[in-house]
Design a protein around this motif. Structure first.
Motif, PDB file in Angstrom:
ATOM      1  N   GLY A  76       0.815  -1.222   0.000  1.00  0.00           N
ATOM      2  CA  GLY A  76       0.000   0.000   0.000  1.00  0.00           C
ATOM      3  C   GLY A  76       0.840   1.258   0.000  1.00  0.00           C
TER       4      GLY A  76
ATOM      5  N   TYR B 126      -2.646  14.937   3.755  1.00  0.00           N
ATOM      6  CA  TYR B 126      -3.319  13.689   4.113  1.00  0.00           C
ATOM      7  C   TYR B 126      -2.951  13.347   5.560  1.00  0.00           C
TER       8      TYR B 126
ATOM      9  N   TYR C 162      -3.438   9.283  -6.342  1.00  0.00           N
ATOM     10  CA  TYR C 162      -4.653   9.701  -7.078  1.00  0.00           C
ATOM     11  C   TYR C 162      -4.366  10.010  -8.548  1.00  0.00           C
TER      12      TYR C 162
END
Ligand code: PMP
Length: 399
Positions: free
Chosen positions: A103, A129, A209
């Motif tokens: 991840g 974030y 993203y």
């Protein structure tokens, strides 16, 4: 005898930024008690991992990919990630430049471990974030925020970047950005690149993203000429392929650094499950059209949010150019982001994230995740807009 305690390295991770997750946990509590809440908090797709990827995962597991795997990642996945990167940046990228990690978050931790000595300063852009400062602390470094302004579209200004970069070991950027939806253009990336080169630091580029851009195009700093030896790209299949729970991501960078980061994998994660990696190879093989299909609902809902919230007295929607969220400035209501989010949850059962959870630059804002089906999103947007208008009208009334 005194009992041993958790190390300071661990107890320091949460820090004092204030996490703003109270609204999220309260929403879960309400849902567990059987109440209907529209959850617009975290970045999780409502449409789960596509069955064709699940089939590939199942096939791989049944064919035996359930044992230990090579720590750095399956060669075919490293190659597939390298090809995706080269196609997008035009920069020669081989399997040797890629490390597979569980991840993007694991990639953020590993890159800071790789870039920073204990006690080094590690810069990052605010709003950010939520895990960034804690991740930096967990790697033994000291987080240094670069504050951006809503008026500047939350884009960092070169001077502020330069001031933070002085004496720092790394700078972490995130484009396309969570929570703001900002997309950094080539000009800005060149400016950041110049700072990074002059000051000799690592540029850690969180690009999870990169498949969700609605205005402009994603540019990776790896594509900026002369920068590739100083850039560490963090990527993931969480957002691009709706695989958040599969924990599949990567780091792309110079071969020597990737080898050293492989040693970190050996003593931490010991690799990523083979059947997940094989599903990853299959997923990447579906190409950009598939990534576009996964991204499409968020673009449609971004448009819906602009239509419903674009003309409100009580809030100002930021131009959301990318990712699965929109940010709204609710300062006209006289409430903080935190107060507004609580009010919205308690009175209207809609859960959003207070801007304060993403740093001081996002105070007075809320982040709305576009992560429910359109039919549920529309009424929730109406409730948000109506509440903001009512509060703003009341705030304007003479006392
Ligand atoms: N970076 C950003 C900006 C994110 O929003 C997220 C997840 N929400 C991550 C990294 C981590 O994603 P993952 O570990 O699932 O790849």
């Amino acid at each position: 005898m005194t009992l041993p305690l958790p190390s300071k390295r661990l107890t320091a991770i949460p820090g004092d930024e204030g996490d703003g997750w109270g609204v999220y946990y309260r929403a879960l509590e309400l849902q567990a008690a059987g109440e209907r809440v529209t959850p617009l908090t975290i970045g999780e797709h409502d449409i789960r991992t596509d069955p064709v990827i699940l089939d590939a995962m199942d096939r791989a597991a049944r064919e035996g990919a359930t044992g230990y795997v090579v720590m750095t990642g399956l060669p075919e996945l490293r190659r597939a990630v390298a090809e995706r990167c080269e196609a997008r940046t035009g920069v020669k990228t081989t399997a040797e430049n890629v490390l597979i990690v569980p991840g993007g978050q694991a990639g953020l931790f590993a890159t800071h471990m790789g870039a920073c000595q204990p006690g080094d300063r590690a810069a990052y852009i605010d709003p950010y974030y939520t895990t960034y400062p804690g991740t930096i602390r967990s790697a033994g470094a000291v987080p240094v925020p670069v504050i951006t302004r809503a008026e500047n579209g939350f884009l960092p200004e070169a001077q502020a970047v330069d001031a933070a970069a002085e004496g720092a070991a790394s700078l972490l950027i995130n484009t396309p950005n969570n929570p703001t939806g900002a997309v950094y253009g080539t000009g800005l990336l060149r400016e950041i690149g110049a700072v990074v080169r002059d000051r000799g630091l690592w540029l850690i580029s969180d690009e999870v993203y990169d498949s969700q851009v609605w205005e402009g195009a994603h540019v990776s700093p790896r594509a900026i000429p002369g920068l590739e030896e100083q850039v560490l790209v963090v990527g993931s299949m969480s957002k691009s392929h709706a695989m958040t729970g599969s924990r599949l991501g990567w780091i792309i960078g110079p071969v020597e650094m990737i080898r050293a980061l492989g040693d970190l994998s050996t003593v931490t994660t010991y690799g990523v499950p083979g059947y997940i990696q094989k599903a990853g190879v299959y997923g990447l093989g579906l190409g950009p059209a598939f990534e576009g299909k996964i991204a499409a609902p968020f673009r449609r809902r971004r448009d819906l949010a602009q239509a419903r919230l674009g003309q409100r007295r009580g809030l100002r929607l930021l131009p959301a150019n990318a990712a699965m969220y929109v940010m709204a400035d609710i300062r006209a209501t006289g409430l903080s982001g935190e107060e507004f989010a609580w009010r919205l949850l308690e009175d209207h059962r809609v859960a959003v994230m207070p801007g304060e959870s993403f740093g001081q630059a996002a105070a007075g804002h809320i982040r709305i995740a576009l992560t429910v089906e359109d039919a549920a999103l529309e009424p929730a947007l109406a409730l948000i807009g109506d509440l903001a208008d009512r509060l703003a009208d009341a705030a304007r009334m003479p006392a």
